[in-house]
Every structure is written in structure tokens, then in C-alpha cells.
Design a protein around this motif. Structure first.
Motif, PDB file in Angstrom:
ATOM      1  N   GLU A  95       0.819  -1.223   0.000  1.00  0.00           N
ATOM      2  CA  GLU A  95       0.000   0.000   0.000  1.00  0.00           C
ATOM      3  C   GLU A  95       0.855   1.277   0.000  1.00  0.00           C
ATOM      4  N   SER A  96       2.066   1.197   0.572  1.00  0.00           N
ATOM      5  CA  SER A  96       2.895   2.399   0.673  1.00  0.00           C
ATOM      6  C   SER A  96       3.630   2.713  -0.635  1.00  0.00           C
ATOM      7  N   VAL A  97       3.557   1.805  -1.608  1.00  0.00           N
ATOM      8  CA  VAL A  97       4.115   2.107  -2.930  1.00  0.00           C
ATOM      9  C   VAL A  97       2.996   1.981  -3.955  1.00  0.00           C
ATOM     10  N   THR A  98       1.981   2.832  -3.809  1.00  0.00           N
ATOM     11  CA  THR A  98       0.879   2.858  -4.773  1.00  0.00           C
ATOM     12  C   THR A  98       0.671   4.302  -5.211  1.00  0.00           C
ATOM     13  N   PHE A  99       0.160   4.452  -6.407  1.00  0.00           N
ATOM     14  CA  PHE A  99       0.011   5.799  -6.981  1.00  0.00           C
ATOM     15  C   PHE A  99      -1.393   6.010  -7.532  1.00  0.00           C
ATOM     16  N   TRP A 100      -2.382   5.684  -6.685  1.00  0.00           N
ATOM     17  CA  TRP A 100      -3.783   5.870  -7.068  1.00  0.00           C
ATOM     18  C   TRP A 100      -4.079   7.364  -7.230  1.00  0.00           C
ATOM     19  N   HIS A 101      -4.929   7.669  -8.209  1.00  0.00           N
ATOM     20  CA  HIS A 101      -5.465   9.021  -8.283  1.00  0.00           C
ATOM     21  C   HIS A 101      -6.282   9.287  -7.022  1.00  0.00           C
ATOM     22  N   GLY A 102      -6.454  10.549  -6.661  1.00  0.00           N
ATOM     23  CA  GLY A 102      -7.325  10.893  -5.552  1.00  0.00           C
ATOM     24  C   GLY A 102      -8.714  10.310  -5.797  1.00  0.00           C
ATOM     25  N   GLY A 103      -9.292   9.670  -4.796  1.00  0.00           N
ATOM     26  CA  GLY A 103     -10.631   9.099  -4.948  1.00  0.00           C
ATOM     27  C   GLY A 103     -10.660   7.701  -5.543  1.00  0.00           C
ATOM     28  N   GLU A 104      -9.524   7.202  -6.019  1.00  0.00           N
ATOM     29  CA  GLU A 104      -9.424   5.837  -6.565  1.00  0.00           C
ATOM     30  C   GLU A 104      -8.702   4.940  -5.563  1.00  0.00           C
ATOM     31  N   PRO A 105      -8.931   3.642  -5.554  1.00  0.00           N
ATOM     32  CA  PRO A 105      -9.935   2.941  -6.365  1.00  0.00           C
ATOM     33  C   PRO A 105     -11.342   3.230  -5.859  1.00  0.00           C
ATOM     34  N   ASN A 106     -12.290   3.414  -6.794  1.00  0.00           N
ATOM     35  CA  ASN A 106     -13.611   3.897  -6.382  1.00  0.00           C
ATOM     36  C   ASN A 106     -14.755   2.942  -6.677  1.00  0.00           C
TER      37      ASN A 106
END
Ligand SMILES: [Ca+2]
Length: 165
Positions: free
Chosen positions: A116-127
Motif C-alpha cells: 500500500e505504501s508504494v501505490t500511486f492511485w489518483h485521488g478518490g481511486e480505487p472507487n
């Protein structure tokens, strides 16, 4: 009498590496990527011309002895995204199964543990728990991850380890 230097006499002296996945194999000094693949660190990357479903994208990568893109570091994410076109989305090697409690179980195609600490989700994702396949896309020119449908056709990115000679 002069003696010719033969290839057998050429020696490379480098400390042996530990042989972890991110480092070149010990004693190997030359590496390369297939034609039309780009190198970064110990890996090679291929950006598809055509678009495909997520499953078939992974199959195409497998056919080339690769996997869909697994992102291990921010530097790697930045390297690959500067090669992409912002008006396309690109499937990468992350998907999930939604567990009975609604918790999402993310899996990389090469079995790398999901961190989880190396993830680059857009704000609000995963939705959306109904969107099981992850794409890289640009929102306001910023690249990030978005859970999306698996049966859309998108470009995709493959990754393989460099070939060592
Ligand atoms: Ca989404």
C-alpha cells in the motif's frame, strides 16, 4: 615476438552482486532489451501500439516472455509515464478480487506482494468494486492509477528483466 590479445584474456573485475531481482546477476556485465523495448534500471518496457482487453493484454506480454507492467518504485512510475500520451489509458499488471466482506484484494501479475505504501492511485481511486483491472491514466496531466473495467480495450505496457550476456 608479439603476442595477440584474445577475447579469452579480456577480464572484467566487478564485485559480485547479491543477485536480488533488482540487481544484475553476478558476473554479468552486458545487458540489453529487445528491439522497440526501452531500458530502465534492470528492466525493459514495451508500450503497445494496439489496444486490448486486460486479460488479452497480459497474454500478449506473456507471449513476449514478459508481464503487464508491475510498478515497484516512484522512479519507475515516473520513467514510464513520461513516455505515455495523456489522451490514452494504459492497462498495467494489477487487478483485484473483491472479498465477501467487500474488502479488495489487489494482486500483481508477477506475484509481487501488493504494498500500500508504494501505490500511486489518483485521488478518490480505487472507487468501484466492480472495476477489477487497473490502468494508468492522466487526470489534469497528472499520471496515476484507476480501477477500471477489464473488458474495455486499452493500450498496455509490458515489462521484462533485461537480458544479460
Ligand atoms: Ca475507478
Amino acid at each position: 615476438m608479439t603476442s595477440e590479445v584474445t577475447y579469452a584474456e579480456v577480464k572484467f573485475n566487478k564485485p559480485k552482486s547479491s543477485g536480488t531481482k533488482s540487481e544484475p546477476p553476478a558476473g554479468k556485465d552486458w545487458s540489453c532489451c529487445p528491439k522497440s523495448w526501452g531500458p530502465f534500471s534492470s528492466n525493459c518496457y514495451f508500450i503497445s501500439n494496439g489496444a486490448n482487453f486486460w486479460n488479452d493484454s497480459e497474454k500478449e506480454c506473456l507471449r513476449m516472455n514478459a508481464h503487464l507492467l508491475v510498478i515497484n518504485t516512484k522512479a519507475e512510475q515516473d520513467f514510464i509515464t513520461q513516455k505515455l500520451e495523456t489522451h490514452y489509458a494504459y492497462y498495467m499488471g494489477l487487478s483485484d478480487k473483491t472479498l465477501p466482506m467487500g474488502e479488495r484484494h489487489w494482486q500483481w501479475v508477477d506475484q509481487t506482494p501488493y504494498n500500500e505504501s508504494v501505490t500511486f492511485w489518483h485521488g478518490g481511486e480505487p472507487n468501484n468494486p466492480n472495476e477489477h483491472c487497473v490502468m494508468l491514466n492522466a487526470v489534469s496531466n497528472k499520471w496515476g492509477w484507476n480501477d477500471s473495467a477489464c473488458n474495455e480495450r486499452h493500450k498496455f505496457i509490458c515489462k521484462m528483466m533485461k537480458i544479460y550476456l
